[in-house]
Design a protein around this motif. Structure first.
Motif, PDB file in Angstrom:
ATOM      1  N   HIS A 598       0.870  -1.183   0.000  1.00  0.00           N
ATOM      2  CA  HIS A 598       0.000   0.000   0.000  1.00  0.00           C
ATOM      3  C   HIS A 598       0.905   1.231   0.000  1.00  0.00           C
ATOM      4  O   HIS A 598       1.650   1.470   0.959  1.00  0.00           O
ATOM      5  N   ILE A 599       0.861   2.008  -1.091  1.00  0.00           N
ATOM      6  CA  ILE A 599       1.746   3.172  -1.266  1.00  0.00           C
ATOM      7  C   ILE A 599       0.911   4.432  -1.098  1.00  0.00           C
ATOM      8  O   ILE A 599      -0.088   4.620  -1.801  1.00  0.00           O
ATOM      9  N   ASP A 600       1.293   5.279  -0.174  1.00  0.00           N
ATOM     10  CA  ASP A 600       0.604   6.538   0.060  1.00  0.00           C
ATOM     11  C   ASP A 600       1.620   7.678  -0.082  1.00  0.00           C
ATOM     12  O   ASP A 600       2.687   7.658   0.542  1.00  0.00           O
ATOM     13  N   LEU A 601       1.279   8.665  -0.943  1.00  0.00           N
ATOM     14  CA  LEU A 601       2.172   9.804  -1.160  1.00  0.00           C
ATOM     15  C   LEU A 601       2.060  10.758   0.020  1.00  0.00           C
ATOM     16  O   LEU A 601       0.960  11.148   0.425  1.00  0.00           O
ATOM     17  N   ASP A 602       3.174  11.118   0.544  1.00  0.00           N
ATOM     18  CA  ASP A 602       3.186  11.966   1.739  1.00  0.00           C
ATOM     19  C   ASP A 602       2.851  13.414   1.377  1.00  0.00           C
ATOM     20  O   ASP A 602       3.442  14.005   0.462  1.00  0.00           O
ATOM     21  N   ASP A 603       1.883  13.965   2.112  1.00  0.00           N
ATOM     22  CA  ASP A 603       1.537  15.391   1.997  1.00  0.00           C
ATOM     23  C   ASP A 603       1.310  15.817   0.551  1.00  0.00           C
ATOM     24  O   ASP A 603       1.701  16.904   0.132  1.00  0.00           O
ATOM     25  N   PHE A 604       0.647  14.941  -0.202  1.00  0.00           N
ATOM     26  CA  PHE A 604       0.402  15.277  -1.606  1.00  0.00           C
ATOM     27  C   PHE A 604      -0.604  16.421  -1.715  1.00  0.00           C
ATOM     28  O   PHE A 604      -0.601  17.172  -2.701  1.00  0.00           O
ATOM     29  N   LYS A 605      -1.459  16.564  -0.725  1.00  0.00           N
ATOM     30  CA  LYS A 605      -2.481  17.603  -0.779  1.00  0.00           C
ATOM     31  C   LYS A 605      -1.863  18.992  -0.935  1.00  0.00           C
ATOM     32  O   LYS A 605      -2.440  19.877  -1.584  1.00  0.00           O
ATOM     33  N   ILE A 672      10.683  15.541  -9.688  1.00  0.00           N
ATOM     34  CA  ILE A 672       9.715  15.497 -10.781  1.00  0.00           C
ATOM     35  C   ILE A 672       9.639  16.894 -11.375  1.00  0.00           C
ATOM     36  O   ILE A 672       9.373  17.877 -10.648  1.00  0.00           O
ATOM     37  N   LEU A 673       9.867  16.984 -12.665  1.00  0.00           N
ATOM     38  CA  LEU A 673       9.860  18.274 -13.343  1.00  0.00           C
ATOM     39  C   LEU A 673       8.514  18.453 -14.041  1.00  0.00           C
ATOM     40  O   LEU A 673       8.137  17.667 -14.913  1.00  0.00           O
ATOM     41  N   VAL A 674       7.763  19.466 -13.639  1.00  0.00           N
ATOM     42  CA  VAL A 674       6.476  19.798 -14.260  1.00  0.00           C
ATOM     43  C   VAL A 674       6.605  21.231 -14.767  1.00  0.00           C
ATOM     44  O   VAL A 674       6.644  22.182 -13.971  1.00  0.00           O
ATOM     45  N   GLY A 675       6.695  21.345 -16.107  1.00  0.00           N
ATOM     46  CA  GLY A 675       6.950  22.670 -16.661  1.00  0.00           C
ATOM     47  C   GLY A 675       8.319  23.126 -16.228  1.00  0.00           C
ATOM     48  O   GLY A 675       9.327  22.456 -16.484  1.00  0.00           O
ATOM     49  N   GLU A 676       8.377  24.246 -15.561  1.00  0.00           N
ATOM     50  CA  GLU A 676       9.639  24.749 -15.050  1.00  0.00           C
ATOM     51  C   GLU A 676       9.770  24.506 -13.560  1.00  0.00           C
ATOM     52  O   GLU A 676      10.717  24.990 -12.931  1.00  0.00           O
ATOM     53  N   GLN A 677       8.833  23.752 -12.994  1.00  0.00           N
ATOM     54  CA  GLN A 677       8.852  23.518 -11.558  1.00  0.00           C
ATOM     55  C   GLN A 677       9.409  22.135 -11.263  1.00  0.00           C
ATOM     56  O   GLN A 677       9.031  21.155 -11.899  1.00  0.00           O
ATOM     57  N   GLU A 678      10.300  22.067 -10.300  1.00  0.00           N
ATOM     58  CA  GLU A 678      10.855  20.797  -9.870  1.00  0.00           C
ATOM     59  C   GLU A 678      10.274  20.469  -8.498  1.00  0.00           C
ATOM     60  O   GLU A 678      10.416  21.231  -7.542  1.00  0.00           O
ATOM     61  N   LEU A 679       9.618  19.324  -8.434  1.00  0.00           N
ATOM     62  CA  LEU A 679       8.908  18.946  -7.210  1.00  0.00           C
ATOM     63  C   LEU A 679       9.524  17.688  -6.637  1.00  0.00           C
ATOM     64  O   LEU A 679       9.975  16.795  -7.365  1.00  0.00           O
ATOM     65  N   LEU A 680       9.537  17.617  -5.305  1.00  0.00           N
ATOM     66  CA  LEU A 680      10.045  16.445  -4.613  1.00  0.00           C
ATOM     67  C   LEU A 680       8.896  15.720  -3.922  1.00  0.00           C
ATOM     68  O   LEU A 680       8.047  16.349  -3.282  1.00  0.00           O
ATOM     69  N   ILE A 681       8.890  14.412  -4.061  1.00  0.00           N
ATOM     70  CA  ILE A 681       7.810  13.593  -3.515  1.00  0.00           C
ATOM     71  C   ILE A 681       8.410  12.508  -2.637  1.00  0.00           C
ATOM     72  O   ILE A 681       9.468  11.938  -2.946  1.00  0.00           O
ATOM     73  N   SER A 682       7.756  12.232  -1.528  1.00  0.00           N
ATOM     74  CA  SER A 682       8.107  11.068  -0.709  1.00  0.00           C
ATOM     75  C   SER A 682       6.857  10.213  -0.524  1.00  0.00           C
ATOM     76  O   SER A 682       5.741  10.679  -0.754  1.00  0.00           O
TER      77      SER A 682
END
Length: 995
Positions: A598-605, A672-682
């Motif tokens: 079971h994989i849950d993305l942290d603080d994705f909201k 993760i690069l979305v457009g010009e934004q680089e996002l970090l996910i855990s």
């Protein structure tokens, strides 16, 4: 006692002492020879009871027989000196007393009968008076008296029977003199009294033309011949009375006829009818011969006695060949079938029957009406083959459509369509092919030779690829009247001829938009032009095939949509559960390990809140791509929530599962690069293993508990441990708190507006439950509502919600919102509970809210648990005036098949189809189909979860009527839910105002 009378004892004076005293000693022998002694001896031996009375009616002697009899009736043994009235008190004032006194006074013998009522015994009393008194004999006559009474009763019954019977009866002598006739015969002959007829000759009343026959019948009866006779009699007024005479001869001891008893039945009316029927016989015959319907009649032995010309024509023989022959011998196929049963009902039960039957002998469908006729039957019939063919075709079409709606396999339905064509066109062999790209493939060929279908199992769509390939390429029907004279298709031509196929007609199967879906071909074993009726049938059949194919395509598409996530294309929770169940069964069967992650993305909201939903969607797509790269063939990766994924890992040990999940965890931590934004996910990952005694439900729960543990401890990955069940205990405490929430006034309702997407006007509110606990604070509905449903608390809570929502809406309507409608969600537990409809009615009555203002929202799962019972209960709610909506429509498997059977008003489009809705989304065709379907069924559509302008505009363009969501307004308490002024909730920039 003997009934023979004895001589009276009045010739000598007699008393008790004189009779009982006897001389003793030497005088005894001389006294014994004395006449008086001899009389005494006789009296003593009498079987009859004898009592001697003096002139004052005092008893002076009782013989032994009398003593025995009187003891039986309760008289004392010593009666000396007792008067007759002392012995028999009932004698006073009776007829017997009168006759006794008269006899003694007149010195005459008297006899009468009396009843000892206490014993039920009749006694004959004979009195012989004399100057010294009277001798009275008593003897029982009960048996004789009873026999006399029975004889009198029997005679009375027979007399009453004869005098009241409907038939006339007469007794005549051997020379025809009338000795007796009953009242009915007197009336039939028109006389007033029997005396007017008695003594006259019976021949005087018989028509002279029939007198000889009457005499002959008399002679026949002398010889023992019994034969009913019909005779015309002349009434007193000269009119004719027709009677049927049944007579019995009276024979004396010398075997000579002394008379005749005759029973006469009035048949005047019957004879009149017979004459009328005879007069009309010619007319009836001409009429039956001129009618267009076939007509025949049979006697009681099933022999033909009449067959009109039309019947002979339909039966294919001459009428003279049928007359006198037994019907079952002429038409043996009728024996043992429907025809035999129905005709025998008419024959045996004498009632009409109407039925239809197919005669293989004649190749015709007959409609028959059978009627009782005399002691046989009459049958009127006609050829209804044309109508039956049309009915059977329509019935077959309906059955195929019904099977299509039941989602039976497409191959089965197409085979039925092929058999439909063959059944209405004997000699034709049908073949259905489906298109896949540029090739047609065999889909149904129930009767064609296997060698032929194997050779042409796939055909390219091009002009020279045979009739089917050409029909699909050109989009028009192709007819080959003879393969002998057509050499265009080379090998196909030779193949057809080898298998006895001489001609064919191939028609393209077209969708509603003109797309070629396949072909329907009919092969014939004879050459020539196909009849127009065959061409028409093939056209109807290919339309049926198109409906079936398009339905299955739509079902498959909808099934895909309902089993896959619209954003990522991954399996959703429904498909995930199916795959997990299958993997668990395989593991148990083969003793192999299964892991569930079971994989849950942290603080994705926060990504959605900060960067917007579109960025969040791109992140989810990228995460999906990375997860797919690291999962293996045979694994199931599913998206089961907004930021939750699950992976089913068959044949995987705990160590292997940990290795794979760590690779996934490292992959997800890459930027993760979305457009010009680089996002970090855990992410937090929980892993559970399928072990003995663990089912898939616990497996999922264990994985969820492990994921929560990983999230709490920031461990990244955690395996399930039994102590994680502590959270289950927390849910138990939550349930305990929830039990008192209503009582402690901790629950409240928030209301979310529903508006018209065209003009923005307010149409209603949806009531949403909220819980504020003094210790737990605000408890999310997703947290406590499942607990309420699990514990059954949803039933009382649901009633509270309904009552409070109706009360508040009644207040709002009184404040000026007259058209406001309130929508209330109903749990499946509430809906299926006995008394639910009555509860709704009571709430409406108690709150004063009119039923039209209430809309109950039911989920597809609640309705589909038992469709028939749901329809019954929903009809009861509709009868109250309440509106009904299907919530989360489109998420179930049977959304399209049950709608027409349920009394719905509203379809609510599930938020999963609305969220991220755009022109290229997977959900767009589904939403379009739902709005179109609702429009055709006359239902209102409401879209849930509208959060963006793009979603709102698309829904309006698709024809969605109403909507709700954060774009319009968030759920608020009742005091804040409605604006100060009736308007658009500040959405003038989003929706057009109504002016």
């Amino acid at each position: 006692m003997s009934e023979t009378p004895l001589l009276p004892l009045h010739s000598v004076p007699v008393n008790q002492q004189s009779l009982e005293s006897r001389p003793q000693g030497p005088l005894a022998s001389s006294v014994a020879d004395h006449p008086l002694e001899r009389i005494r001896a006789v009296v003593e031996q009498l079987a009859d009871a004898l009592v001697v009375y003096d002139p004052a009616w005092r008893c002076v002697y009782v013989n032994p027989a009398a003593k025995r009899a009187f003891q039986i009736v309760g008289l004392p043994a010593d009666l000396w000196g007792k008067t007759v009235w002392d012995m028999f008190p009932d004698l006073v004032g009776s007829t017997l007393e009168q006759r006794l006194l008269e006899g003694v006074q007149q010195q005459e013998y008297r006899s009468c009968e009396m009843l000892f009522a206490a014993l039920g015994v009749w006694v004959q009393v004979d009195v012989y008076p004399s100057a010294q008194g009277a001798s009275v004999f008593f003897r029982t006559i009960t048996q004789r008296h009873t026999a006399q009474q029975q004889l009198q009763a029997s005679e009375e019954r027979y007399r009453h029977l004869i005098e009241t019977m409907r038939e006339g009866m007469a007794l005549v002598t051997a020379d025809f003199r009338i000795e007796y006739l009953n009242p009915q015969l007197v009336r039939l002959l028109g006389y007033q009294e029997p005396g007017e007829v008695l003594g006259r000759s019976a021949l005087d009343f018989i028509d002279p033309a029939y007198q000889a026959e009457a005499r002959r019948q008399m002679e026949g009866r002398r010889q023992g011949v019994v034969e009913p006779l019909e005779l015309p009699l002349t009434r007193q007024d000269g009119t004719t009375l027709w009677v049927e005479v049944s007579a019995t001869s009276l024979i004396d001891q010398r075997r000579e006829v002394t008379g005749i008893i005759g029973l006469l039945t009035d048949i005047t009316e019957r004879k009149r009818v017979e004459r009328a029927l005879l007069e009309r016989q010619t007319f009836a015959h001409e009429l039956l011969e001129s009618i267009t319907d076939a007509f025949c009649a049979c006697d009681a032995d099933w022999n033909f006695i009449y067959v009109n010309a039309q019947a002979a024509r339909l039966l294919g023989c001459r009428a003279t060949d049928l007359l006198g022959r037994r019907g079952w011998d002429v038409f043996p196929e009728a024996w043992g079938g429907v025809m035999e049963h129905n005709l025998k009902v008419t024959m045996d039960e004498r009632r009409s029957m109407e039925f239809e039957v197919y005669s293989a002998q004649h190749g015709v469908w007959f409609q028959l009406h059978s009627y009782p006729s005399g002691d046989g039957i009459a049958v009127c019939f006609r050829d209804v083959s044309v109508r039956k063919a049309a009915e059977q075709l329509e019935q077959a079409r309906n059955q195929i459509l019904e099977r299509t709606l039941r989602n039976e396999p497409l191959g089965t339905i197409l085979s039925e369509i092929a058999l439909l064509v063959e059944g209405h066109n004997p000699g034709l062999l049908s073949y259905v092919m489906l298109r896949q790209g540029d090739v047609l493939y065999n889909a149904a060929a129930p009767s064609l030779p296997a060698g032929f279908t194997d050779a042409v199992s796939s055909v390219r769509i091009e002009p020279e690829a045979g009739p089917c390939g050409a029909a699909a390429f050109l989009g028009v029907s192709i007819t080959v009247e003879s393969f002998f004279s057509n050499s265009s298709w080379g090998e196909l031509r030779e193949l057809a001829l080898v298998h006895g196929l001489r001609a064919c007609l191939s028609a393209p199967i077209l969708s509603g938009t003109g797309e070629v879906l396949g072909t329907l071909c009919a092969y014939s074993r004879s050459t020539g032009t196909f009849p127009a009726v065959t061409v028409d049938l093939l056209q109807q059949a290919r339309h049926l095939a198109a409906v079936a194919i398009e339905h299955h395509r739509l079902r498959d598409s909808l099934a895909y949509q309902t089993q896959h996530d619209a954003l990522t294309g991954l399996p959703n929770r429904t498909l995930f559960n199916t795959r997990l169940e299958g993997a668990a069964q395989q593991a148990k069967a083969h003793q192999t390990p299964v892991a569930l992650a079971h994989i849950d993305l942290d603080d994705f909201k926060s990504i959605n809140d900060v960067h917007g939903n579109q960025v969040g969607d791109e992140v989810l797509r990228e995460i999906t791509r990375r997860l797919l790269q690291l999962t293996r063939f045979g694994d199931t990766l599913a998206r089961v929530g907004g930021d939750e994924f699950t992976v089913v890992l068959p044949h995987t040990t705990q160590e292997a599962a940990e290795t794979i999940m760590r690779q996934i965890l490292r992959s997800l931590t890459a930027p993760i690069l979305v457009g010009e934004q680089e996002l970090l996910i855990s992410a937090s990952i929980g892993i559970s293993m399928l072990t003995n005694g663990v089912d898939v439900t616990h497996l999922q729960r264990h994985a969820d508990l492990a994921m929560q543990s990983a999230k709490i401890h920031k461990a990244g990955i955690a395996f399930y441990q039994p102590e994680m069940n502590r959270r289950a205990a927390e849910r138990m405490h939550l349930a305990q708190y929830l039990r008192r929430a209503v009582e402690l006034d901790e629950l409240e309702l928030h209301y979310q507006p529903q508006v018209n997407l065209i003009d923005g006007t307010l149409t209603g509110m949806e009531a949403l439950l909220r819980w504020r606990h003094p210790l737990l604070g605000h408890v999310a509905p997703l947290r406590f509502i499942p607990v309420a449903e699990e514990t059954g608390l949803i039933v009382p809570i649901g009633e509270w919600v309904l009552r409070e929502a109706c009360r508040q809406t009644a207040v709002w309507r009184r404040q000026g919102y007259e058209a406001l409608r309130i929508a209330v969600n109903v749990s499946v537990l509430q809906f299926e509970r006995d008394g639910f409809v009555q509860m709704v009615a009571q709430v409406l009555e108690d709150t004063g809210l009119c039923p039209e203002a209430l809309e109950l929202e039911l989920t597809e799962s609640a309705v589909m648990r038992n469709v028939e019972e749901s329809a019954r209960r929903m009809n009861q709610l509709r009868a109250l005036g309440v509106s009904l909506a299907v919530d989360d429509f489109g998420t179930g498997y049977s959304s399209l098949s049950y709608l027409s059977r349920l009394p719905l008003n509203v379809l609510k489009i599930d938020r999963s189809f609305v969220t991220h809705l755009h022109q290229d989304s997977f959900a767009l065709p589904v939403v379009r189909a739902i709005t179109s379907l609702a429009h055709n069924l006359g239902l209102t559509t409401i879209a849930e979860g509208i959060e963006t302008q793009q979603e709102c505009d698309l829904l309006r363009e698709l024809g969605c009527h109403q909507g709700q969501g954060y774009l319009i307004a968030r759920p608020l308490p009742a005091s804040e839910a409605l604006p100060a002024q009736k308007g658009l909730f500040g959405l003038e920039s989003v929706l057009r105002t109504s002016g």
